[in-house]
Design an enzyme around this catalytic site. Sequence first.
Site, PDB file in Angstrom:
ATOM      1  N   THR A 114       0.819  -1.217   0.000  1.00 12.76           N
ATOM      2  CA  THR A 114       0.000   0.000   0.000  1.00 12.76           C
ATOM      3  C   THR A 114       0.855   1.271   0.000  1.00 12.76           C
ATOM      4  OG1 THR A 114      -0.051   0.143   2.406  1.00 12.76           O
ATOM      5  CG2 THR A 114      -1.753  -1.200   1.362  1.00 12.76           C
ATOM      6  N   ASP A 206      17.753   2.869  -1.880  1.00 17.72           N
ATOM      7  CA  ASP A 206      17.197   2.816  -0.535  1.00 17.72           C
ATOM      8  C   ASP A 206      18.234   3.392   0.437  1.00 17.72           C
ATOM      9  OD1 ASP A 206      14.964   0.880   1.174  1.00 17.72           O
ATOM     10  OD2 ASP A 206      16.728   1.678   2.213  1.00 17.72           O
ATOM     11  N   ASP A 209      19.355   1.091   3.318  1.00 21.03           N
ATOM     12  CA  ASP A 209      20.220   0.001   2.852  1.00 21.03           C
ATOM     13  C   ASP A 209      21.603   0.522   2.476  1.00 21.03           C
ATOM     14  OD1 ASP A 209      18.406  -2.018   3.228  1.00 21.03           O
ATOM     15  OD2 ASP A 209      17.640  -1.979   1.165  1.00 21.03           O
TER      16      ASP A 209
END
Length: 215
Positions: A114, A206, A209
Amino acid sequence: MAEAKLPKSLVLVDHPLILHKLSLMRDKTTPSAVFRQLLREISLLLAYEVTRDLPMTTQKIETPLTEMDAPILKGKKLVIVSILRAGNGLLEGMLDLLPSARIGHIGLYRDPVTLKPVEYYFKVPSDIGERPVIVVDPMLATGNSTAYAIQKLKDAGAKDVRLVCLLSAPEGIRRVAEDHPDVPIYTAAVDSHLNDHGYIVPGLGDAGDRMFGTK
Ligand code: URA
């Protein structure tokens, strides 16, 4: 993003040093240790800009030569709120410049389907309403979690909230500006768009990350 469409609450901090360091961060071959160091250096420069209008007062001091009314910061120490986990990368550098700041943490992750925020942690100073609040989150992507975090801070009493994001997508800027027009958004760059997975393009991947070497 076309200049005319930038909301009034956006402050583009496109200093040459910041943009140079940001380009190094974007490069996918930049190792985690260097990525973290660059983020720390940039956050110091962003901290300088976001604190530019802090209220001042004076205090009588004695220099070796004479007395003077010296300018000092007025009021309570500010709060830096890190949106976990990538926010911690910006927090580190900000604390280099603002070592006495109080610190809050909001734990949110994006539901991968979502893209909506899911909260797992919230801890901020109880007198947050009496302090300027700087929210730090390196990547302003959809803006869902950032807008949510700002609302949580307002619900906790925060009145003077400023947002610092290293890199932003137009979608995220619009979302935060619509939900929180009173919150200035400080960012170093506005990129092209979000991809289908909610990543900023061209972006830097990211941030968590890249920072922590988790991928
Ligand atoms: N979060 C990230 O770390 N990177 C993006 O591009 C978007 C959200």
